[in-house]
Enzyme design. Structure first.
Site, PDB file in Angstrom:
ATOM      1  N   CYS A 289       0.831  -1.206   0.000  1.00  0.00           N
ATOM      2  CA  CYS A 289       0.000   0.000   0.000  1.00  0.00           C
ATOM      3  C   CYS A 289       0.860   1.248   0.000  1.00  0.00           C
ATOM      4  CB  CYS A 289      -0.954  -0.006   1.189  1.00  0.00           C
ATOM      5  SG  CYS A 289      -0.155   0.106   2.792  1.00  0.00           S
ATOM      6  N   CYS A 438      29.844  33.307  11.287  1.00  0.00           N
ATOM      7  CA  CYS A 438      30.659  33.297  12.500  1.00  0.00           C
ATOM      8  C   CYS A 438      30.231  34.465  13.384  1.00  0.00           C
ATOM      9  CB  CYS A 438      32.136  33.407  12.146  1.00  0.00           C
ATOM     10  SG  CYS A 438      33.244  33.473  13.583  1.00  0.00           S
ATOM     11  N   HIS A 570      -0.967   1.419   7.545  1.00  0.00           N
ATOM     12  CA  HIS A 570      -1.578   1.359   6.220  1.00  0.00           C
ATOM     13  C   HIS A 570      -1.500   2.726   5.565  1.00  0.00           C
ATOM     14  CE1 HIS A 570      -4.076  -0.164   3.026  1.00  0.00           C
ATOM     15  NE2 HIS A 570      -4.965   0.804   3.208  1.00  0.00           N
TER      16      HIS A 570
END
Length: 618
Positions: A289, A438, A570
């Site tokens: 599925c 930085c 599912h």
């Protein structure tokens, strides 16, 4: 296992900040490590770690599966890049951010297949719903516990006869004429047992025949290690079992020649046929599925559908230097069959599954899999087979650091297209900008990565409901790299506290958003069921763009849903037809209309958005 963020891995594990790019003056130089290899590293991040192989010394739990397993059962999580997939191309996979996942996997799904389903039908010939037998819903209802007891009590025999009928282990005889009957139609437990044994025996025979016909030729060797016989079915029903099959299980194509049958190209006008609505269901071959859900979403992708229906892919197959084009051909045939079938027909994607598991052996067998991983492998395979670049040029050591960010991103995109240029990429690939600043000296370095989808963390603010914009803001928010996460600044020549940030440099035509429904627990992985409110129309993402743009508004057209847990569940799909604009639910072989108000659920896992047409200029 390191608990550094996945984004940090993309920055620190490449040579950009420790060797050439960030620690030296050559940051941003287009080399395989600065533009390509780091993208492979982003895919190696274990956002959805696979279940570790079970060994006597391993205390990790083994996942439950409700279908047959294969020798690849231990490899269930997020896949590593294979050299035979990427080759010389090292493109980005999904772009993601967040902590590394503990041992677990993605949202595995696929248990909702009809009882007794096999994958022996080797064609895309649709089966009409009128001839598809009886569903569970049409029979007298039984409790799930009763069904589980009945099904778990089934036993089959390896001995069978082909001339005078099948003799089950208890002596019950069935005439071979009943071969087309489903076990669901059995009237007694003995008959049910005998029919099931007959199916398994016939399936073993056909599986062996199919294997010999495909791999038994002289001089050929199988490209996969093994495959579980497709006739095996779960002994006990999964908690997420859904009776979605409504077809005769053993319907065969009569009059076809022996050997693996292949679907023929559709012979009628697909664009003018009233029945060409793309509303055919897909047979669940056994825990597939997850595949059916993605295929239905791609089938309703307008430009990809037209690419297959109008056979435009044929002109691109000749450009690739690889002789392997079977995956694209079978995918196109499957899309053609879906769009030339009548509504409520059921199409078997068995030949397509054969090709995808040859390309990506992790999908061999009938284990539950993660839909997002399947989508990434599928798009990568289709892209490779229709890549317009016949010979990839060697990467040049050209430095782009002196260019403004906008021009640098444009040059990076041009270099990417010199190696990776396909219709699949035209639709799904965008470009992401990553910046690292930085905090001591203010030096800012940027890099531009192509992406196929974006994996969005689910924001906790506003629980139990958050919006998709909350997830996008969490994905693009500034993160501080401090402590052990400090990278090395090339200007300071020391490890410094830095700020990193993502933004979208180039928006794709089809934007796939992956909702990371995984908990942050280090003990075990669990699924997040938070409801994410996403718009169906006018998703405005301009605030996440690297530069000003008026073309970043999207409309939703498909959703892949997962119900269940990370251990099993599912998949279904909600898709809006590119022809009629109407929404339908695709649940394996079942296709039903739905309202647009039902699309938003807490089961949404993958969101498919298409770029809205730019406003016309007066």
């Amino acid at each position: 296992m390191s608990q550094l963020s996945s984004t940090l891995k993309r920055y620190t594990e490449s040579s950009r900040y420790t060797d050439a790019p960030y620690a030296k003056s050559g940051y941003g130089t287009y080399t395989p490590s600065s533009y390509g290899a780091n993208l492979a590293a982003s895919f190696l991040e274990k956002e959805k770690l696979g279940f570790k192989p079970v060994s006597p010394t391993s205390f990790l739990p083994r996942p439950r599966t409700y279908g047959p397993s294969s020798i690849l059962d231990c490899d269930r999580g997020r896949p590593l890049l294979r050299s035979d997939i990427t080759g010389g191309s090292k493109r980005s996979e999904s772009q993601t951010r967040g902590n590394e996942r503990p041992s677990g996997s993605g949202l595995n799904g696929g248990s909702g297949f009809p009882y007794g389903v096999t994958s022996n039908s080797l064609s895309y010939l649709p089966m009409n719903a009128r001839d598809q037998g009886v569903t569970l819903g049409q029979k007298k209802s039984n409790s799930q516990s009763d069904l589980a007891r009945d099904f778990s009590s089934l036993r089959t025999s390896d001995s069978y006869r082909t001339s005078d009928g099948y003799r089950a282990s208890d002596g019950f005889r069935i005439d071979p004429g009943n071969l087309g009957r489903s076990p669901m139609l059995a009237r007694t437990r003995k008959e049910l047992c005998a029919l099931q044994g007959l199916y398994q025996a016939a399936s073993r025979s056909e599986y062996l025949t199919d294997y010999l016909e495909n791999y038994g030729r002289k001089g050929s060797a199988p490209q996969v290690l093994t495959q579980a016989p497709p006739s095996r079915v779960p002994e006990v029903l999964s908690p997420t079992y859904r009776p979605s099959g409504r077809y005769t299980l053993w319907e065969k194509n009569k009059g076809q020649a022996s050997g693996p049958s292949r679907s023929t190209s559709p012979g009628r006008d697909t664009m003018n046929s009233k029945s060409a609505q793309g509303l055919a269901g897909l047979r669940n071959l056994g825990n597939t599925c997850f595949m059916n859900s993605i295929l239905q979403c791609l089938s309703n992708t307008r430009e990809l559908r037209d690419y297959c229906l109008q056979r435009l892919y044929m002109r691109d197959l000749g450009h690739t230097s690889s002789a392997h084009t079977a995956l694209m051909e079978e995918f196109a045939k499957l899309i053609q069959t879906i769009w030339t079938s009548s509504p409520n027909d059921v199409v078997s994607p068995s030949e397509f599954k054969t090709q995808i598991q040859r390309y990506a052996p992790r999908f061999v067998g009938y284990n539950q899999q993660d839909a997002q991983e399947f989508l990434r492998f599928l798009l990568d395979g289709l892209h490779n087979e229709v890549n317009r670049v016949a010979a990839r040029p060697k990467p040049s050591p050209e430095s782009l650091d002196h260019l403004p960010d906008e021009e640098k991103g444009r040059q990076m995109w041009r270099k990417y297209l010199e190696r990776e240029d396909s219709r699949i990429g035209d639709l799904f690939v965008g470009q992401l900008k990553s910046s690292l600043t930085c905090t001591d000296c203010g030096y800012c370095s940027t890099v531009f990565d192509p992406f196929w989808d974006l994996s969005l963390p689910i924001a906790k603010r506003g629980y139990p409901e958050v919006t998709l914009m909350d997830c996008m803001r969490l994905f693009t928010k500034e993160d501080v790299l401090d402590g052990d996460e400090k990278p090395t600044c090339c200007r300071c020549r020391a490890r410094k506290r830095c700020i990193k940030k993502f933004s979208v440099q180039r928006f794709p035509k089809i934007l796939v958003l992956h909702l990371k429904r995984f908990s942050e627990s280090r003990i075990r992985t669990s699924k997040l069921t938070t409801f994410v409110n996403f718009p169906l129309r006018d998703l405005d993402l301009r605030e996440f763009a690297s530069e000003n743009t008026n073309h970043a508004v999207y409309n939703l057209y498909a959703v892949s849903n997962h119900s269940g847990t990370t251990m099993g569940g599912h998949y279904t799909a909600y898709c809006r037809s590119p022809v009629t604009g109407e929404w339908h639910t695709f649940n394996d072989s079942s296709v039903t209309p739905m309202s647009s108000s039902q699309v938003r659920t807490s089961d949404a896992y993958l969101l498919f958005y298409e770029l809205a047409s730019p406003p016309s200029r007066m």
